[in-house]
Design a protein around this motif. Structure first.
Motif, PDB file in Angstrom:
ATOM      1  N   GLU A  98      12.945 -42.224  13.201  1.00  0.00           N
ATOM      2  CA  GLU A  98      12.964 -42.540  14.632  1.00  0.00           C
ATOM      3  C   GLU A  98      13.482 -41.338  15.433  1.00  0.00           C
ATOM      4  OE1 GLU A  98      14.112 -46.492  17.241  1.00  0.00           O
ATOM      5  OE2 GLU A  98      14.941 -46.232  15.241  1.00  0.00           O
ATOM      6  N   GLN A  99      14.493 -40.665  14.908  1.00  0.00           N
ATOM      7  CA  GLN A  99      15.029 -39.490  15.585  1.00  0.00           C
ATOM      8  C   GLN A  99      14.074 -38.302  15.459  1.00  0.00           C
ATOM      9  OE1 GLN A  99      17.829 -39.522  17.521  1.00  0.00           O
ATOM     10  NE2 GLN A  99      17.146 -37.511  18.139  1.00  0.00           N
ATOM     11  N   PHE A 100      13.459 -38.128  14.290  1.00  0.00           N
ATOM     12  CA  PHE A 100      12.480 -37.044  14.117  1.00  0.00           C
ATOM     13  C   PHE A 100      11.320 -37.216  15.090  1.00  0.00           C
ATOM     14  CE2 PHE A 100      13.818 -36.149   9.513  1.00  0.00           C
ATOM     15  CZ  PHE A 100      14.396 -34.938   9.850  1.00  0.00           C
ATOM     16  N   ASN A 101      10.965 -38.461  15.390  1.00  0.00           N
ATOM     17  CA  ASN A 101       9.883 -38.724  16.335  1.00  0.00           C
ATOM     18  C   ASN A 101      10.217 -38.199  17.729  1.00  0.00           C
ATOM     19  OD1 ASN A 101       7.295 -39.937  16.956  1.00  0.00           O
ATOM     20  ND2 ASN A 101       8.457 -41.433  18.126  1.00  0.00           N
ATOM     21  N   GLN A 133       8.840 -30.732  17.576  1.00  0.00           N
ATOM     22  CA  GLN A 133       8.500 -29.704  16.597  1.00  0.00           C
ATOM     23  C   GLN A 133       8.360 -30.276  15.193  1.00  0.00           C
ATOM     24  OE1 GLN A 133      11.497 -30.008  18.006  1.00  0.00           O
ATOM     25  NE2 GLN A 133      13.135 -29.392  16.642  1.00  0.00           N
ATOM     26  N   VAL A 134       8.818 -31.524  15.003  1.00  0.00           N
ATOM     27  CA  VAL A 134       8.764 -32.155  13.676  1.00  0.00           C
ATOM     28  C   VAL A 134       7.683 -33.231  13.620  1.00  0.00           C
ATOM     29  CG1 VAL A 134      10.051 -33.494  11.963  1.00  0.00           C
ATOM     30  CG2 VAL A 134      11.205 -31.708  13.265  1.00  0.00           C
ATOM     31  N   ASP A 141       6.542 -36.587   3.312  1.00  0.00           N
ATOM     32  CA  ASP A 141       5.750 -35.611   4.071  1.00  0.00           C
ATOM     33  C   ASP A 141       6.552 -34.988   5.201  1.00  0.00           C
ATOM     34  OD1 ASP A 141       3.580 -36.072   2.445  1.00  0.00           O
ATOM     35  OD2 ASP A 141       2.572 -37.437   3.851  1.00  0.00           O
ATOM     36  N   VAL A 142       7.295 -35.807   5.913  1.00  0.00           N
ATOM     37  CA  VAL A 142       8.099 -35.285   7.020  1.00  0.00           C
ATOM     38  C   VAL A 142       9.154 -34.310   6.497  1.00  0.00           C
ATOM     39  CG1 VAL A 142       9.798 -35.903   8.784  1.00  0.00           C
ATOM     40  CG2 VAL A 142       7.692 -37.198   8.595  1.00  0.00           C
ATOM     41  N   LEU A 143       9.800 -34.672   5.403  1.00  0.00           N
ATOM     42  CA  LEU A 143      10.841 -33.793   4.853  1.00  0.00           C
ATOM     43  C   LEU A 143      10.268 -32.464   4.366  1.00  0.00           C
ATOM     44  CD1 LEU A 143      13.219 -36.219   2.952  1.00  0.00           C
ATOM     45  CD2 LEU A 143      13.540 -35.143   5.174  1.00  0.00           C
ATOM     46  N   SER A 144       9.000 -32.434   4.004  1.00  0.00           N
ATOM     47  CA  SER A 144       8.405 -31.175   3.544  1.00  0.00           C
ATOM     48  C   SER A 144       8.150 -30.202   4.688  1.00  0.00           C
ATOM     49  CB  SER A 144       7.101 -31.449   2.789  1.00  0.00           C
ATOM     50  OG  SER A 144       6.110 -31.918   3.676  1.00  0.00           O
TER      51      SER A 144
END
Length: 160
Positions: A69-72, A76-77, A123-126
């Motif tokens: 939710e925060q990455f959203n 840039q992420v 995928d997001v962590l990559s």
């Protein structure tokens, strides 16, 4: 008579801590770091699928959900994930509501959604740098503390 002062010439010395911090800020998470952060989520999905999930498994799912939710909110992420996050929250609430009634079995669509969630987390962590991860983790923690203090808009779910 005194000697004339020597001309001051500053010498640049690389400070290892500063240099290391700068490098880590732009470095992507290592494969080991990614695996360490993805493993609890995949394990949780496995235990949830078996109907043996404990609180620590649900905690791993909630932590990853809050981080996503925060990455959203970090363009840039990740972009445009709000609808997906809301639908996953609905799926999780549905699973927990049925678990309160003693029904721990998942529908096939729910299992697929949970597996897809674990894949998205990987995928997001990559694509995340160490700095992005740290900023996200800090903001997530601050947001959760604020939400818990105010108590507004909070639905408390208890993992069974």
């Amino acid at each position: 008579m005194s000697k004339p002062r020597k001309k001051y010439r500053p010498r640049w010395l690389a400070k290892p801590v500063t240099l290391q911090l700068a490098i880590q800020g732009v470095a992507y998470l290592s494969k080991e770091d990614q695996a360490a952060r993805v493993a609890p989520v995949r394990e949780a999905v496995s235990f949830i699928a078996q109907g043996k999930a404990a609180k620590e498994h649900w905690s791993a799912i909630f932590d990853a959900m809050n981080m996503l939710e925060q990455f959203n909110q970090m363009p840039q992420v990740m972009k445009g994930g709000r609808d997906y996050i809301e639908s996953m929250q609905t799926v999780i609430v549905g699973i927990l509501e049925r678990a309160k009634e003693g029904k721990r079995a998942l529908y096939p669509s729910e299992l697929e959604d949970l597996r897809g969630f674990a894949d998205l987390w990987a995928d997001v962590l990559s694509t995340v740098t160490r700095r992005d991860y740290y900023v996200c983790e800090t903001k997530t923690h601050q947001r959760l503390v604020q939400v818990i203090r105010t108590g507004k808009g909070v639905k408390v779910l208890e993992a069974v």
